[in-house]
Design an enzyme around this catalytic site. Structure first.
Site, short mmCIF file in Angstrom:
data_model
loop_
_atom_site.label_atom_id
_atom_site.label_comp_id
_atom_site.label_asym_id
_atom_site.label_seq_id
_atom_site.Cartn_x
_atom_site.Cartn_y
_atom_site.Cartn_z
N GLU A 40 -32.37 86.07 -3.63
CA GLU A 40 -33.14 85.97 -2.38
C GLU A 40 -32.70 84.74 -1.58
OE1 GLU A 40 -36.97 86.19 -4.24
OE2 GLU A 40 -36.56 88.28 -4.76
N ASN B 41 -41.08 83.33 -12.42
CA ASN B 41 -40.61 82.92 -11.10
C ASN B 41 -41.67 83.39 -10.10
OD1 ASN B 41 -39.28 82.39 -8.74
ND2 ASN B 41 -37.70 83.97 -9.00
N GLY C 200 -37.76 93.43 -8.14
CA GLY C 200 -38.96 93.81 -7.39
C GLY C 200 -38.98 95.27 -6.98
N LYS D 240 -42.02 82.77 -7.08
CA LYS D 240 -41.50 82.95 -5.71
C LYS D 240 -42.48 82.32 -4.72
CE LYS D 240 -38.93 86.92 -7.21
NZ LYS D 240 -38.40 88.22 -6.97
N HIS E 197 -30.67 82.15 -6.88
CA HIS E 197 -31.41 83.41 -6.85
C HIS E 197 -30.92 84.25 -5.67
CE1 HIS E 197 -34.63 86.33 -6.70
NE2 HIS E 197 -34.93 85.97 -7.94
N SER F 141 -37.49 93.54 -12.56
CA SER F 141 -38.50 94.50 -13.00
C SER F 141 -38.70 94.49 -14.52
CB SER F 141 -38.16 95.91 -12.51
OG SER F 141 -38.15 95.92 -11.10
N GLU G 209 -29.44 88.94 -12.95
CA GLU G 209 -30.46 89.71 -12.25
C GLU G 209 -29.80 90.69 -11.28
OE1 GLU G 209 -34.44 87.32 -12.11
OE2 GLU G 209 -33.24 86.88 -10.37
#
Ligand code: PGA
Length: 679
Positions: free
Chosen positions: A525, A436, A601, A438, A523, A641, A595
């Site tokens: 985000e 991904n 991250g 991003k 996702h 991660s 996730e």
């Protein structure tokens, strides 16, 4: 621990839900009462000029309906987050306001429960503090308030409650309040109440303190002892404090200004009171009925008065307009509005007791007058039963049907599970490593990275499916570039609209036209920064599948939710909100990516055990809906991660079928290291 949380949140929802429901119902019963309260606030805060005619009543109805809806939503667990957010905002406004009321006392009774339950301003403030605390808890832990109605039927309940509250308020405005909470209700002996208020009399009891052989004892008149006892003293206590009904505030003055209240209340037989707080605003459509009624009363020997707070001019105008010959008396407007919620309204007294009340919409006609005067009025209990029949019974029936159909569908699923032997194992499931990117890589950088990966995969065949999720601008070029390689291309998003005037959006059909096979949806985000709700995601998922894309659907909890041990509830809710409506056939094109937001991250990975635990739970959720066979064939990826160093341990767990890789997918060797974990 979980049980305690459920119980605690059950209590919170009951406190909030029942309070709002009660408050809403009493306001719906008497919208004029809330209207007058809003007008009181208006004048106390000097805002009367900004409250045009009709606005206070409209606000009163809106407030009552909102409180009723909130109560129902909280009690039944409908739109839990929305309902608790609105509750918090509402109480954040009301609590400081009630503190101001308690400190300054501009309005003596806040009116939150109408006339049904009158609290002091300090009591109201404390009540709001408790409610605000409950509302904050409800918002923080809304997932712990179980839904009592399935998601698909929530709208029916919400619409029904909305329609009921609007009709109920309308009925109470058109007629009189279904339940009269004021001291002038039908059956009230206002003559007695008026005298009691005037005298302020309570009940007193006197006891006699007597002594015998050095022992003192108290006696009443009923058990007064024999002469062997010696009288010492008497003691008088107020056994029942004086009840202040407010009727004592009624002062009726005739045209010459003499107080004739006592004379009117002392009238024997029937007395008609035409109550019109403001003649200039009174409904003049009832003139004909009133005149006919007055003539009839004169013939039958009943007393008849018109009580108003209007001045001489308005009385003169009314007389000219209607030809009224009945006597006009004046009284305080607030008292008149308390007597009857209609302008004008008609009240009938018999020997000082209220025996009937009529709103302007249904004044009696003389031929039926005697019959209506004698008519028995239904009791409060009967009227409450009426409300229950119209709202609660159909609602209960609906909830019952909803619960039964849910139970049946669960049973069916269980039955299917037991019938279907589990055929596949982890080894037969598709293993995936998906990148991904991003918002990283220009087109040229992306092409370079993809080319490097392509060469690596050509040199050494991977043991899993490899996908790269890229920004939209790369899709067409990379799909072409990777056409003959083992690497599939995925978009990172698509629109929740099919096509049209949505500037800046890219539809699922457009993604598909680039040659991409997958799309990443849900996702964290996108949920957080672009406010993608479960409903929006559901639309995106539907469109992606309809356009032939496969979906990598992301779910996962925040740190706070993990600390509150809510990870399972969160994941389940996210699945239910956006993908569990799919058919088993559609489900074949879904890959789940768990996730945990706290691991994305951040360098913090969930331990392999933590990840396995929730992956197994997610698989059980899938099994509950689609059966064990489908669940066993569903690939569930871990993301957050994930790197070459921890991938082997994570991928070694029975329910982890690969990874969705962010940071480590931006360099070919790092990404390759993770792919190699399958070797
Ligand atoms: P990360 O991101 O690997 O950089 O933690 C994963 C993701 O957001 O998909």
């Amino acid at each position: 621990m979980q049980t305690i949380k459920y119980i605690a949140m059950g209590v919170v929802r009951l406190v909030l839900g029942l309070t709002f429901l009660f408050s809403g119902v009493v306001k719906l019963i008497d919208p004029h009462g809330t209207q007058y309260k809003i007008e009181d606030y208006g004048s106390a805060f000097g805002l009367s000029a900004f409250l045009p005619d009709g606005l206070p009543l409209a606000l009163a109805c809106a407030l009552a309906m909102m409180e009723f809806q909130l109560g129902i939503y909280l009690l039944l667990g409908i739109r839990r987050r929305l309902a608790s957010t609105v509750t918090v905002i509402f109480l954040m406004v009301m609590t400081p306001l009630t503190l101001y009321l308690a400190l300054r006392n501009p309005v003596t009774d806040c009116g939150c429960f109408g006339d049904a339950l009158v609290l002091t301003n300090w009591q109201t403030f404390l009540k709001n503090i408790v409610l605000l605390a409950c509302a904050c808890l409800a918002l923080r832990y809304y997932r712990w308030m179980p839904r009592l109605v399935t998601r698909k039927n929530q709208w029916t309940v919400a619409l029904y409650s909305f329609a009921f509250s609007a009709l109920f308020a309308g009925y109470n405005l058109w007629q009189l309040p279904l339940i009269d909470f004021r001291p002038y209700h039908i059956g009230a002996d206002i003559r007695q109440a008026w005298y009691d208020d005037q005298q302020g009399s309570g009940q007193f009891q006197t006891t006699f303190i007597m002594e015998k052989d050095g022992v003192q004892q108290e006696f009443t008149l009923e058990d007064y002892p024999d002469s062997t006892w010696t009288f010492v003293d008497t003691r008088t206590v107020e056994s029942e404090p004086a009840k202040h009904t407010g009727v004592g505030e009624l002062i009726i003055q005739d045209a010459s200004g003499d107080d004739i209240t006592e004379a009117i209340l002392a009238d024997e037989g029937y007395t008609f009171l035409l109550v019109a707080p403001y003649l200039e605003k009174a409904d003049d459509g009832v003139m004909g009925e009133v005149l006919a009624l007055y003539d009839h009363c004169m013939e039958a020997g009943y007393a008849f008065y018109c009580l108003t707070a209007s001045g001489d001019e308005a009385i003169r105008d009314w007389k000219e307009m209607t030809g009224a010959e009945y006597p006009f008396c004046t009284a305080d407007a607030i008292v008149l509005k308390t007597m009857i919620r209609s302008n004008p309204g008609l009240m009938l007294l018999h020997d000082g007791r209220v025996v009937a009340k009529w709103p302007a919409s249904s004044f009696p006609w003389p031929p039926q007058l005697e019959q209506q005067m004698e008519q028995e009025v239904s009791s409060v209990e009967e009227r409450i039963a009426g409300i229950l029949c119209w709202y609660i019974l159909p609602m209960m029936l609906f909830l019952l049907i909803d619960a039964v159909s849910l139970a049946i569908s669960k049973l069916k699923i269980k039955h299917t599970h037991t019938q279907t032997p589990i055929k596949t194992t982890k080894n037969m499931r598709k293993k995936i490593v998906a990148g991904n990117w991003k918002m990283n890589k220009t087109l040229q950088e992306g092409v370079a990275l993809a080319t490097e990966l392509k060469d690596m995969m050509a040199a050494e065949k991977p043991n899993c499916e490899v996908i790269i999720g890229t920004p939209f601008i790369h899709l067409a070029t990379l799909s072409e570039l990777l056409k003959d390689s083992v690497i599939a291309v995925s978009a990172e998003n698509c629109a929740n609209k099919e096509s049209g005037a949505y500037t800046g959006e890219v539809s699922a059909a457009m993604v598909k036209s680039t040659g991409a096979e997958y799309v990443i949806l849900g996702h964290s985000e996108r949920r957080e920064y672009y406010h993608e709700t479960p409903e929006i995601l559901k639309e995106k998922v539907d469109l992606a599948l309809a356009n032939g894309l496969k979906v990598i659907f992301c779910i996962g909890e925040s740190l706070a939710e993990r600390e509150a041990n809510q990870q399972e509830a969160v994941c389940k809710a996210e699945l239910e909100g956006s993908v569990f409506h799919l058919s088993a056939e559609q489900w074949k094109n879904i890959v789940i990516a768990y996730e945990p937001i706290w691991a994305i991250g951040t360098g913090k990975t969930a331990t392999a055990e933590q990840a396995e635990e929730i992956h197994a739970y997610i698989r059980r959720c899938v099994a509950d809906v689609y059966g064990a066979q489908v669940a066993d064939e569903t690939s569930i990826l871990y993301g957050g991660s994930c790197k070459a160093s921890n991938a082997p341990e994570l991928f070694g767990k029975p329910d982890i079928d690969g990874g969705l890789i962010g940071g480590a997918s931006l360099k070919a060797p790092d990404f390759k290291g993770i792919i190699d974990a399958w070797k």
